[in-house]
Design a protein around this motif. Structure first.
Motif, mmCIF file in Angstrom:
data_model
loop_
_atom_site.group_PDB
_atom_site.id
_atom_site.type_symbol
_atom_site.label_atom_id
_atom_site.label_comp_id
_atom_site.label_asym_id
_atom_site.label_seq_id
_atom_site.Cartn_x
_atom_site.Cartn_y
_atom_site.Cartn_z
ATOM 1 N N SER A 43 121.188 103.110 41.986
ATOM 2 C CA SER A 43 120.985 104.554 42.079
ATOM 3 C C SER A 43 120.618 105.021 43.484
ATOM 4 N N ASP A 44 120.144 104.114 44.337
ATOM 5 C CA ASP A 44 119.786 104.478 45.703
ATOM 6 C C ASP A 44 121.053 104.703 46.521
ATOM 7 N N ASN A 45 121.010 105.649 47.435
ATOM 8 C CA ASN A 45 122.173 105.971 48.274
ATOM 9 C C ASN A 45 122.582 104.805 49.170
ATOM 10 N N LEU A 46 121.653 103.900 49.487
ATOM 11 C CA LEU A 46 121.963 102.762 50.347
ATOM 12 C C LEU A 46 122.510 101.565 49.569
ATOM 13 N N GLN A 47 122.493 101.606 48.261
ATOM 14 C CA GLN A 47 122.968 100.496 47.441
ATOM 15 C C GLN A 47 124.478 100.596 47.235
ATOM 16 N N LYS A 48 125.191 100.157 48.253
ATOM 17 C CA LYS A 48 126.654 100.205 48.229
ATOM 18 C C LYS A 48 127.204 98.898 48.782
ATOM 19 N N MET A 49 128.344 98.487 48.261
ATOM 20 C CA MET A 49 128.973 97.270 48.765
ATOM 21 C C MET A 49 130.475 97.474 48.871
ATOM 22 N N ASP A 50 131.106 96.584 49.636
ATOM 23 C CA ASP A 50 132.552 96.628 49.832
ATOM 24 C C ASP A 50 133.178 95.410 49.171
ATOM 25 N N PHE A 51 134.321 95.609 48.524
ATOM 26 C CA PHE A 51 135.092 94.540 47.897
ATOM 27 C C PHE A 51 136.433 94.444 48.604
ATOM 28 N N THR A 59 141.634 85.907 37.610
ATOM 29 C CA THR A 59 140.272 85.439 37.370
ATOM 30 C C THR A 59 140.199 83.920 37.355
ATOM 31 N N ALA A 60 141.322 83.260 37.139
ATOM 32 C CA ALA A 60 141.324 81.797 37.073
ATOM 33 C C ALA A 60 141.427 81.142 38.445
ATOM 34 N N SER A 61 142.060 81.807 39.411
ATOM 35 C CA SER A 61 142.322 81.121 40.680
ATOM 36 C C SER A 61 141.684 81.761 41.913
ATOM 37 N N THR A 62 141.167 82.957 41.822
ATOM 38 C CA THR A 62 140.605 83.622 42.995
ATOM 39 C C THR A 62 139.191 83.129 43.273
ATOM 40 N N LYS A 63 138.969 82.700 44.500
ATOM 41 C CA LYS A 63 137.643 82.276 44.937
ATOM 42 C C LYS A 63 136.939 83.478 45.571
ATOM 43 N N VAL A 64 135.615 83.496 45.513
ATOM 44 C CA VAL A 64 134.837 84.638 46.008
ATOM 45 C C VAL A 64 133.834 84.167 47.043
ATOM 46 N N MET A 65 133.737 84.927 48.142
ATOM 47 C CA MET A 65 132.708 84.676 49.148
ATOM 48 C C MET A 65 131.873 85.948 49.256
ATOM 49 N N ILE A 66 130.555 85.790 49.136
ATOM 50 C CA ILE A 66 129.639 86.920 49.251
ATOM 51 C C ILE A 66 128.982 86.842 50.627
ATOM 52 N N LEU A 67 129.141 87.897 51.408
ATOM 53 C CA LEU A 67 128.576 87.956 52.758
ATOM 54 C C LEU A 67 127.401 88.931 52.752
ATOM 55 N N LEU A 68 126.256 88.465 53.210
ATOM 56 C CA LEU A 68 125.062 89.301 53.294
ATOM 57 C C LEU A 68 124.729 89.554 54.753
ATOM 58 N N HIS A 69 124.535 90.813 55.093
ATOM 59 C CA HIS A 69 124.152 91.123 56.475
ATOM 60 C C HIS A 69 122.657 90.957 56.629
ATOM 61 N N GLY A 70 122.224 90.721 57.840
ATOM 62 C CA GLY A 70 120.806 90.543 58.116
ATOM 63 C C GLY A 70 120.086 91.867 58.215
ATOM 64 N N GLY A 71 118.802 91.821 58.465
ATOM 65 C CA GLY A 71 118.030 93.034 58.649
ATOM 66 C C GLY A 71 116.728 93.042 57.889
ATOM 67 N N ALA A 72 116.428 91.960 57.174
ATOM 68 C CA ALA A 72 115.165 91.809 56.449
ATOM 69 C C ALA A 72 114.895 92.989 55.518
ATOM 70 N N TRP A 73 115.937 93.510 54.907
ATOM 71 C CA TRP A 73 115.872 94.627 53.963
ATOM 72 C C TRP A 73 115.307 95.898 54.591
ATOM 73 N N ALA A 74 115.204 95.944 55.918
ATOM 74 C CA ALA A 74 114.644 97.119 56.579
ATOM 75 C C ALA A 74 115.630 97.764 57.535
ATOM 76 N N GLU A 75 116.549 96.994 58.073
ATOM 77 C CA GLU A 75 117.522 97.534 59.016
ATOM 78 C C GLU A 75 118.808 96.732 58.894
ATOM 79 N N GLY A 76 119.767 97.033 59.713
ATOM 80 C CA GLY A 76 121.061 96.377 59.628
ATOM 81 C C GLY A 76 121.986 97.155 58.700
ATOM 82 N N ASP A 77 123.253 96.833 58.766
ATOM 83 C CA ASP A 77 124.245 97.564 57.983
ATOM 84 C C ASP A 77 125.398 96.630 57.661
#
Length: 99
Positions: A43-51, A59-77
């Motif tokens: 519900s927060d305006n900053l809670q958005k992600m890109d796919f 669903t059987a053959s696609t592999k997924v990589m999740i990339l997290l940006h840094g910022g210690a939950w305070a900064e970064g984008d």
């Protein structure tokens, strides 16, 4: 008795083989690559992600990589990772990326 034991061993060995002919019950569908940006996951305006989804995915053959940006939950984008996403998509065309 030895024949029965040999028969049971043979049945056990041949029944434990891996079936290489398994195919998932998915139709072969041709799908274009997709980029879904700023998808809300909260519900927060900053809670958005890109796919970034590959072409001809399933669903059987696609592999997924999740990339997290840094910022210690305070900064970064998540936009900080935009410079590498195109390179990753070229190098690993069958992978889906979530940022």
């Amino acid at each position: 008795m030895k024949q029965l034991f040999a028969f049971l061993i043979a049945i056990t060995i041949f029944s434990c083989g891996k079936d290489d002919d398994f195919k998932p019950d998915e139709p072969n569908i041709t799908v274009e690559a997709q980029a879904l940006t700023n998808v809300a996951y909260g519900s927060d305006n900053l809670q958005k992600m890109d796919f970034y989804l590959p072409a001809n995915r399933s669903t059987a053959s696609t592999k997924v990589m999740i990339l997290l940006h840094g910022g210690a939950w305070a900064e970064g984008d998540k936009a900080d990772l935009n410079s590498i996403i195109d390179s990753l998509r070229r190098r690993m065309p069958d992978w889906a990326f979530l940022i």
